[in-house]
Design an enzyme around this catalytic site. Structure first.
Site, short mmCIF file in Angstrom:
data_model
loop_
_atom_site.label_atom_id
_atom_site.label_comp_id
_atom_site.label_asym_id
_atom_site.label_seq_id
_atom_site.Cartn_x
_atom_site.Cartn_y
_atom_site.Cartn_z
N SER A 174 0.86 -1.18 0.00
CA SER A 174 0.00 0.00 0.00
C SER A 174 0.90 1.23 0.00
CB SER A 174 -0.95 -0.04 1.21
OG SER A 174 -1.87 1.02 1.16
N THR A 175 0.72 2.13 0.95
CA THR A 175 1.47 3.39 0.98
C THR A 175 2.97 3.13 0.98
OG1 THR A 175 -0.33 4.31 2.28
CG2 THR A 175 1.70 5.59 2.16
N ASP A 233 -4.59 -4.96 5.76
CA ASP A 233 -4.95 -5.79 4.61
C ASP A 233 -3.87 -6.83 4.34
OD1 ASP A 233 -6.49 -6.62 2.44
OD2 ASP A 233 -5.49 -5.25 1.05
N MET A 291 -0.51 1.23 5.12
CA MET A 291 -1.40 1.48 6.24
C MET A 291 -2.40 0.33 6.39
SD MET A 291 -2.34 5.54 5.94
CE MET A 291 -2.57 5.59 4.17
N HIS A 338 -2.31 -1.06 -3.47
CA HIS A 338 -3.34 -0.04 -3.28
C HIS A 338 -2.84 1.26 -3.89
CE1 HIS A 338 -4.39 -2.30 0.71
NE2 HIS A 338 -4.77 -2.97 -0.36
#
Length: 363
Positions: free
Chosen positions: A184-185, A304, A301, A211
């Site tokens: 993600s991030t 998931d 973050m 993401h």
């Protein structure tokens, strides 16, 4: 009237924001929505990258929003200069989908920007509210990231991948037929670093859920395909996975894989607030491949994929979490470690060494 430097009742200090954007209308709108948040304060606005570099040095903001397509100096060059001269967290905020602008967005991420977001639309648009909410959340989260000065490319020390002992020798004792990665991030530059280090002839298919804001995926995949020396594409429903090819889950669709090595896309409900979901991919891997698979959870973050990485481990898969020191946001990997779902915790160089060990073993 300036906001007080801190908020009472033990809340976080107000974060100081610098806006770098060539459109006066957009600058004013961004300033309006950012200043309306009690946790954020606009301390400067620049109309091009050159002004942005100067104001970053002068104001020392906690976070910077950076447009890409600007006169005199674009967002990529401004990001590179800021990260070399006066480093600060930078979030790319753009609405330009021209191929060159998308490519420069990911060049800026490679130069040190932390995330890329779609520019909020005007207040009359139905998409405005969620885009503004995403922007404000991202600015607050990314303002907490500790960034370091980037050395100019020609001065950077040589890669140290070869010095990594192969935890690979311990990691690669079992045959791995498919690798699944979730991020993600902060994911795109880490994924680029990992894929760039894969040796010629790497022979294991890799499935990735990243993401990312809608509209950026195609540009990211094209960027990685050109930069990494390995075939990178967006997965299609029913496609048979091929040795040495990297497949990304498409925008808005969960991606799984069957025991026969075919990609299955789904528009099922979001998991952990996202679609595609790392959890969906890892659960599919656990069920279809068991001990013949490997799962890797990178920076990001939330949680998931954490529980499902543990499920992969229970089924005999090799599981890896990125280490805290190298994560932009130590969220998803931290959750996996808490659940004892990661067999190994490694930095990106170690993850690349691991992949090369299984690629060599499979060949």
């Amino acid at each position: 009237m300036e906001k007080q430097s801190t908020i009472t009742n033990h809340q976080s200090p107000i974060k100081r924001v610098l806006i770098v954007e060539d459109s006066a209308t957009v600058r004013q709108y961004l300033a309006h929505v950012i200043d309306a948040d009690p946790g954020l304060e606009v301390v400067g606005m620049a109309k091009n990258g050159e002004e942005g570099v100067s104001l970053a040095a002068l104001k020392r903001p906690d976070i910077i929003t950076m447009d890409i397509h600007m006169p005199r100096m674009d967002g990529y060059e401004a990001t590179r200069r800021i990260m070399e001269e006066c480093p600060a967290p930078i979030v790319i905020v753009t609405s330009n989908w021209e191929p060159e602008d998308v490519k420069n967005s990911f060049r800026a991420i490679d130069a040190g920007a932390l995330a890329a977001l779609e520019k909020p639309t005007g207040p009359g648009d139905s998409r405005s509210k969620p885009l503004v909410a995403k922007l404000l959340q991202t600015l607050k989260t990314m303002s907490e990231v500790r960034v370091v000065r980037r050395l100019p490319r020609q001065k950077r020390p040589g890669a140290t991948l070869e010095s990594w002992p192969a935890e690979g020798s311990g990691l690669g004792r079992q045959r791995v037929e498919v690798v699944a990665i979730g991020a993600s991030t902060g994911g795109p530059p880490v994924i680029k670093s990992i894929l760039s280090g894969l040796k010629q002839g790497f022979s294991v298919p890799i499935l990735i859920v990243q993401h990312i804001a809608a509209g950026f995926l195609t540009g990211m995949v094209e960027w990685l395909d050109k930069e990494c020396g390995i075939s990178v594409r967006i997965g299609s429903d029913g496609e048979h996975i091929t040795a040495g090819v990297v497949y990304f889950a498409p925008d808005g669709a969960h991606m799984g894989v069957t025991w026969a090595g075919r990609i299955v896309l789904s528009d099922g409900p979001s998991e952990n607030g996202v679609r595609p979901s790392v959890s969906h991919l890892f659960r599919s891997m656990a069920d279809a491949y068991g001990a013949r698979g490997a799962g890797i959870l990178l920076t990001g973050m939330g949680k998931d994929g954490a529980m499902e990485l543990a499920r992969m481990k229970e089924r005999g898969a090799i599981t890896v979490a990125q280490d805290k020191e190298s994560c932009v946001v130590y969220g998803m990997p931290a959750e996996a470690v808490k659940l004892n779902g990661a067999v190994h915790v490694l930095p990106p160089e170690g993850i690349t060494a691991f992949l090369n060990s299984i690629g060599k073993m499979d060949s």
